[in-house]
Design a protein around this motif. Sequence first.
Motif, PDB file in Angstrom:
ATOM      1  N   SER A 193       0.802  -1.254   0.045  1.00 58.68           N
ATOM      2  CA  SER A 193       0.034   0.093   0.030  1.00 58.68           C
ATOM      3  C   SER A 193       0.792   1.202  -0.125  1.00 58.68           C
ATOM      4  O   SER A 193       0.291   2.358  -0.281  1.00 58.68           O
ATOM      5  CB  SER A 193      -1.004   0.051   1.191  1.00 58.68           C
TER       6      SER A 193
ATOM      7  N   ARG B 251      -5.136   2.021  -7.617  1.00 56.51           N
ATOM      8  CA  ARG B 251      -6.553   1.369  -7.799  1.00 56.51           C
ATOM      9  C   ARG B 251      -6.372  -0.158  -7.721  1.00 56.51           C
ATOM     10  O   ARG B 251      -7.240  -0.993  -7.226  1.00 56.51           O
ATOM     11  CB  ARG B 251      -7.122   2.094  -9.016  1.00 56.51           C
ATOM     12  N   HIS B 252      -5.413  -0.614  -8.556  1.00 52.20           N
ATOM     13  CA  HIS B 252      -5.048  -1.988  -8.647  1.00 52.20           C
ATOM     14  C   HIS B 252      -4.741  -2.704  -7.341  1.00 52.20           C
ATOM     15  O   HIS B 252      -4.879  -4.094  -7.188  1.00 52.20           O
ATOM     16  CB  HIS B 252      -4.284  -2.621  -9.830  1.00 52.20           C
TER      17      HIS B 252
ATOM     18  N   HIS C  56      -5.600  -1.758  -4.369  1.00 50.67           N
ATOM     19  CA  HIS C  56      -6.607  -1.108  -3.578  1.00 50.67           C
ATOM     20  C   HIS C  56      -5.955  -0.441  -2.238  1.00 50.67           C
ATOM     21  O   HIS C  56      -6.138  -0.878  -1.045  1.00 50.67           O
ATOM     22  CB  HIS C  56      -7.366  -2.554  -2.863  1.00 50.67           C
TER      23      HIS C  56
ATOM     24  N   GLU D 155      -5.896   2.929  -2.303  1.00 55.70           N
ATOM     25  CA  GLU D 155      -6.167   4.280  -2.534  1.00 55.70           C
ATOM     26  C   GLU D 155      -6.665   4.935  -1.238  1.00 55.70           C
ATOM     27  O   GLU D 155      -7.039   4.327  -0.179  1.00 55.70           O
ATOM     28  CB  GLU D 155      -7.590   4.526  -3.293  1.00 55.70           C
ATOM     29  N   SER D 156      -6.262   6.248  -0.955  1.00 50.95           N
ATOM     30  CA  SER D 156      -6.601   6.939   0.424  1.00 50.95           C
ATOM     31  C   SER D 156      -6.873   8.518   0.003  1.00 50.95           C
ATOM     32  O   SER D 156      -6.296   8.904  -0.935  1.00 50.95           O
ATOM     33  CB  SER D 156      -5.430   6.843   1.559  1.00 50.95           C
TER      34      SER D 156
END
Length: 165
Positions: A4, A50-51, A53, A55-56
């Motif tokens: 992330s 996006r891919h 997951h 996102e923030s």
Amino acid sequence: MFVSCIPNTLTFLRLAGALMLPVFETMSIPFLICYLLCGITDAADGFLARHLHAESRFGAAFDGCADAVFFLISLMIFLSYFSFPLWVWAVFGGIFAVKISTLILRYKKSGVFGFSADRLNKTAGAVLFLFPFISLFAGVDITAGICGVFAAVSAVHELYSVKVL
């Protein structure tokens, strides 16, 4: 957890690269490599967020900040380096007026301040990003004309889409 962090790390690298651009001689090989890496990280950070997951809200704000810094530094460098004919200034002044109108109209209609991320805007952004590379082969006037067409079509399309919201 580590995965992330990748998008924000790429955004940080773009910000650092943008801040390094003025160090290099404009249009030199090191400058163009740094500029290209900034563009690659710009394309990759959102895609990976996006891919993966990852996102923030922070990532989106950080990306927007890095985009703005990269854009403004690049703009200052290129405006001082290239000699643009008067018609280029007129065309881009008109595009700028349409873009500002779009920002204001979108904010009044939906309370959102920003531009659309549709394919047409992304294509125009990619063409504008490629300006220094294309200008090496096609010259400034032709490249400015190509960029102007893409930017104008994108700006008018976005203004139209906001009006019909």
